[in-house]
Design an enzyme around this catalytic site. Sequence first.
Site, short mmCIF file in Angstrom:
data_model
loop_
_atom_site.label_atom_id
_atom_site.label_comp_id
_atom_site.label_asym_id
_atom_site.label_seq_id
_atom_site.Cartn_x
_atom_site.Cartn_y
_atom_site.Cartn_z
N GLU A 94 0.86 -1.18 0.00
CA GLU A 94 0.00 0.00 0.00
C GLU A 94 0.90 1.23 0.00
OE1 GLU A 94 -3.17 2.02 3.11
OE2 GLU A 94 -2.67 -0.11 3.30
N ASP A 97 -4.24 8.79 9.55
CA ASP A 97 -2.84 8.53 9.83
C ASP A 97 -2.41 9.00 11.21
OD1 ASP A 97 -2.68 7.60 7.26
OD2 ASP A 97 -1.95 9.49 6.42
#
Length: 245
Positions: free
Chosen positions: A31, A42
Amino acid sequence: MRKQFVAYIMGGPNFIESLKLLDSEGADYVEIGVPFSDPVADGPIIKKAGEKAIQARMTLEKILEQLKIHQKEIKAKTIIMTYAHMIEAYGEAAFMQALDEADVYGLIIPDMPFEYTEQLKARYPQRHVKIISLIAMTAHEARMKQIAEQAEGFIYTVTMNQTTGQNAQFHPELKAKIKAIQQYTSIPVMAGFGIRDETQVTDIVSVADGVIIGSEIVRRLDEDGIEATRPFLKNMRKVLNETDA
C-alpha cells in the site's frame, strides 16, 4: 491458505526502493500512501512521513508515473491509499484511468463513505482497479454485512478505534467481528492499525486472513534505512508462513 502480508509505505522520493524491498521479502500487497496535508486516518509516524514527502515535492502524479515505469519489476500487488480531495483535484476520470495505466491493483479512500464508494464503482464499471473497503469496529452488524457483500480485492478491518500506529490494545470484539465479516464474503479479510510485532501478528492471524503493517515499517525505513529494515520484514513473512492454515 497462505496468510497475506500487506505492507504500507509512504510515497516519498525513494518509495520505489522501499517497494522493491518489500516485494523481495514476500509482501503480497504494498500500500503506497499519497502524501496529503490533512490526513484523517494517519497516526504521527505516517503523518510525519507524509510531511517529509510533501517537502520533497512528491505528488500523486509523480507516484503514479513511477509506478507506471517500474510496475513490471514488482510481483506484489500495489495499492494506492489517498483521500477524496486528492482524487477530485486530480480529476476523477483521469485518476481512474491513470491507476489502470499504472497497473495498480487496489485503491483505498479512507474518508469516502460506503455509499459514495459504491457510486464511484458504478461510474467506472470497466476499471481494473479494486476499490478496497474498510470496516471499523464501531460498525453495526447490518452495516458490516452490507459493506462485506459489495467488497472487492480484500477487506481492511480496522483493529482499534484510533489512528494508525497507536500503542493500544486490539478492540475486544475484533476476532468475533472478523469471523462475522468472513461469513459475508469470499475475499480475504485483513486486519490493520497498530500491528507492529510477531506476537500481535500470530494472535490476529489465528482469525484474520492476513495483516496490514504500516507505521512500524515506515518508522524503520526512516530511522534505520532499507537494509536494516530487511530482517524485520523477513521475520514477519516467516511468522505468517508458520501460521498458514
